[in-house]
Design a protein around this motif. Structure first.
Motif, PDB file in Angstrom:
ATOM      1  N   PHE A  34       0.788  -1.171  -0.005  1.00  0.00           N
ATOM      2  CA  PHE A  34      -0.014  -0.071  -0.023  1.00  0.00           C
ATOM      3  C   PHE A  34       0.848   1.203   0.048  1.00  0.00           C
ATOM      4  N   VAL A  58       3.858   0.603   2.641  1.00  0.00           N
ATOM      5  CA  VAL A  58       3.539  -0.673   3.573  1.00  0.00           C
ATOM      6  C   VAL A  58       3.473  -1.930   2.826  1.00  0.00           C
ATOM      7  N   ALA A  75       2.216  -5.193   2.996  1.00  0.00           N
ATOM      8  CA  ALA A  75       1.198  -5.813   3.749  1.00  0.00           C
ATOM      9  C   ALA A  75       1.195  -7.539   3.524  1.00  0.00           C
ATOM     10  N   PRO A 104      -1.607 -11.111  14.509  1.00  0.00           N
ATOM     11  CA  PRO A 104      -1.778  -9.795  15.022  1.00  0.00           C
ATOM     12  C   PRO A 104      -2.352  -8.766  14.350  1.00  0.00           C
ATOM     13  N   SER A 105      -2.896  -7.757  14.903  1.00  0.00           N
ATOM     14  CA  SER A 105      -3.696  -6.661  14.028  1.00  0.00           C
ATOM     15  C   SER A 105      -2.558  -5.879  13.401  1.00  0.00           C
ATOM     16  N   GLY A 106      -2.916  -5.984  11.890  1.00  0.00           N
ATOM     17  CA  GLY A 106      -1.925  -5.481  10.919  1.00  0.00           C
ATOM     18  C   GLY A 106      -1.058  -6.328  10.358  1.00  0.00           C
ATOM     19  N   SER A 107      -1.107  -7.823  10.511  1.00  0.00           N
ATOM     20  CA  SER A 107      -0.360  -8.675   9.968  1.00  0.00           C
ATOM     21  C   SER A 107      -0.736  -8.981   8.805  1.00  0.00           C
ATOM     22  N   GLY A 108      -1.953  -8.400   8.167  1.00  0.00           N
ATOM     23  CA  GLY A 108      -2.431  -8.614   6.643  1.00  0.00           C
ATOM     24  C   GLY A 108      -3.331  -9.760   6.431  1.00  0.00           C
ATOM     25  N   LYS A 109      -4.056 -10.072   7.559  1.00  0.00           N
ATOM     26  CA  LYS A 109      -5.069 -10.798   7.485  1.00  0.00           C
ATOM     27  C   LYS A 109      -6.364 -10.371   6.329  1.00  0.00           C
ATOM     28  N   SER A 110      -6.815  -9.339   6.521  1.00  0.00           N
ATOM     29  CA  SER A 110      -7.656  -8.927   5.461  1.00  0.00           C
ATOM     30  C   SER A 110      -7.061  -8.721   4.375  1.00  0.00           C
ATOM     31  N   THR A 111      -5.743  -8.263   4.160  1.00  0.00           N
ATOM     32  CA  THR A 111      -5.292  -7.939   2.781  1.00  0.00           C
ATOM     33  C   THR A 111      -5.206  -9.390   2.020  1.00  0.00           C
TER      34      THR A 111
END
Ligand SMILES: Nc1ncnc2c1ncn2[C@@H]1O[C@H](COP(=O)(O)OP(=O)(O)O)[C@@H](O)[C@H]1O
Ligand SMILES: [Mg+2]
Length: 256
Positions: free
Chosen positions: A25, A32, A34, A53-60
């Motif tokens: 991104f 970043v 991701a 963890p939060s921000g680890s790229g799960k949603s991406t």
């Protein structure tokens, strides 16, 4: 420990596949990464969790696999179709005809009844509902006496069950669920998770679910662990305790 033996043992086939997917991104100094060369197979007829963890790229990762995000490099396959080779219109068709989605925020249309919401994706795709199948979903989700209600007349748990029924109504090849129980209390979460688990076990539905709750992951068949945009581990037949242990290990480096 990675339990790779499980994959070959039970997999009926691969429903979706990421191959060396990198996704960044932004540009320049603020860029970043991701996802960093992530490869993953999502097994057909299985319930797979993505944790980290939060921000680890799960949603991406989920958005990339569902063709909702454009990736920098690598390949994404849904069945035998490689998504990065498709034009936008073809991609929209794949998403509409072959995939189902469940979001944390339910995303129901407020002016439509529960039943209309459930049938909307089929209507948009110009497909006739398989009434026996839709009836079965409505009964399994316990929504029979809520069909004429609008979303604001339903509890959070009921709204998410409508969203689940909507995702299942078209019998998609694969359902992507991003923190589907994130806005629900523990009782409603349990109802939704049990329902998703049943649709996998009894009807062979393929589901990928992002979650940060070990108790949610315990309903799945396999967990992929992400950290800093890379898959760092996986676990077959997870229990809440084992998942919790594994997540704690991430926060405590091996050197400790
Ligand atoms: N639209 C975006 N624009 C810029 N950065 C983003 C965007 N979406 C995600 N990111 C960044 O990518 C990384 C992974 O995000 P995400 O996939 O949402 O993580 P997770 O779902 O595991 O919390 C994070 O550093 C996040 O800030
Ligand atoms: Mg997320």
């Amino acid at each position: 420990m990675t339990e790779t033996a499980y994959v070959g043992e039970h997999a009926a086939g691969v429903a979706a596949r990421a191959v060396n997917v990198t996704k960044t991104f932004g540009k320049g100094e603020t860029a970043v990464t991701a996802l960093h060369e992530v490869s993953a197979d999502i097994e057909q007829g299985r319930f797979t969790a993505i944790m980290g963890p939060s921000g680890s790229g799960k949603s991406t990762l989920m958005h990339s696999m569902a063709g909702l995000d454009v990736i920098d490099s690598g390949e994404v396959w849904i069945g035998d179709v490689e998504l990065t080779s498709l034009k936008e219109k073809e991609l929209t068709q794949v998403r509409r005809d072959r995939l189902g989605f469940i979001f944390q925020s339910f995303n129901l249309i407020p002016t439509l009844t529960a039943e209309e919401n459930i049938l909307l994706p089929l209507a948009i795709a110009g497909r006739k509902p398989d009434q026996a199948w839709v009836d079965r979903i409505i009964d399994t989700t316990g929504l029979r006496n809520r069909l004429t209600h609008r979303p604001n007349e339903l509890s959070g748990g009921q709204q998410q069950r409508v969203a689940c029924a909507r995702a299942l109504a078209s019998r998609p090849e694969i359902i992507f669920a991003d923190e589907p129980t994130g806005n629900l209390d523990s009782k409603a979460s349990e109802e939704v998770l049990n329902f998703l688990q049943r649709s996998v076990r009894e009807d062979g539905q393929t589901i990928v679910m992002v979650t940060h709750e070990p108790s949610a992951a315990a309903h799945t068949d396999r967990v992929l662990f992400l950290a800093d945009g890379e898959i760092v581990d996986e676990m077959a037949n997870p229990t809440a305790d084992r998942v919790l242990e594994r997540l704690k290990a991430f926060e405590m480096p091996a050197a400790v």
